[in-house]
Design an enzyme around this catalytic site. Structure first.
Site, mmCIF file in Angstrom:
data_model
loop_
_atom_site.group_PDB
_atom_site.id
_atom_site.type_symbol
_atom_site.label_atom_id
_atom_site.label_comp_id
_atom_site.label_asym_id
_atom_site.label_seq_id
_atom_site.Cartn_x
_atom_site.Cartn_y
_atom_site.Cartn_z
ATOM 1 N N HIS A 1 23.228 84.414 43.428
ATOM 2 C CA HIS A 1 24.238 83.365 43.236
ATOM 3 C C HIS A 1 24.151 82.748 44.666
ATOM 4 O O HIS A 1 24.100 81.184 44.667
ATOM 5 C CB HIS A 1 25.407 84.111 43.011
ATOM 6 C CG HIS A 1 26.369 82.138 42.467
ATOM 7 N ND1 HIS A 1 25.839 81.536 41.620
ATOM 8 C CD2 HIS A 1 26.963 81.143 42.901
ATOM 9 C CE1 HIS A 1 26.573 80.227 41.374
ATOM 10 N NE2 HIS A 1 27.447 79.607 42.463
ATOM 11 N N ASP B 1 22.133 78.522 45.761
ATOM 12 C CA ASP B 1 22.920 77.715 46.373
ATOM 13 C C ASP B 1 22.838 77.227 47.457
ATOM 14 O O ASP B 1 22.393 75.883 47.649
ATOM 15 C CB ASP B 1 24.326 77.936 45.932
ATOM 16 C CG ASP B 1 25.747 78.334 45.065
ATOM 17 O OD1 ASP B 1 25.642 78.024 44.031
ATOM 18 O OD2 ASP B 1 26.889 78.324 44.811
ATOM 19 N N HIS C 1 30.976 75.712 47.801
ATOM 20 C CA HIS C 1 29.496 74.764 48.257
ATOM 21 C C HIS C 1 30.301 73.878 49.086
ATOM 22 O O HIS C 1 29.889 73.091 49.561
ATOM 23 C CB HIS C 1 29.940 73.864 46.382
ATOM 24 C CG HIS C 1 28.871 74.504 45.618
ATOM 25 N ND1 HIS C 1 27.082 74.777 45.663
ATOM 26 C CD2 HIS C 1 28.949 74.859 44.613
ATOM 27 C CE1 HIS C 1 26.937 75.122 44.453
ATOM 28 N NE2 HIS C 1 28.344 75.603 44.185
#
Length: 84
Positions: free
Chosen positions: A38, A42, A65
């Site tokens: 993941h 990202d 993020h």
């Protein structure tokens, strides 16, 4: 509580993987290395938005993020400065 801890900002509870000290609480992982996958996806997605080739190495711990965007802004500033 997650928001106060600086976690899950903007996220929805059903879109999170909740952990206690020993196990995952609310779901099953699809891959044994799903957390790393993941993070990589990202970062690759965020780098793609720069529309520039990127070579490097990123080491991260407890990031999301917000930190990805901060890193991208630094790279973008360096690229703009180099092109002046």
């Amino acid at each position: 509580m997650l928001d106060r801890m600086g976690l899950a900002g903007g996220g929805r509870l059903h879109n999170l993987i909740l952990l206690d000290n020993e196990k995952i609480v609310n779901t099953e992982l699809r891959f044994p290395d799903e957390f790393v996958r993941h993070k990589i996806l990202d970062l690759v997605g965020d780098f793609y938005l720069l529309n520039r080739p990127v070579r490097g190495r990123v080491t991260a711990h407890l990031t999301g993020h917000t930190e990805n965007i901060a890193l991208l802004k630094k790279i973008q500033e360096a690229v703009l400065e180099k092109n002046r």
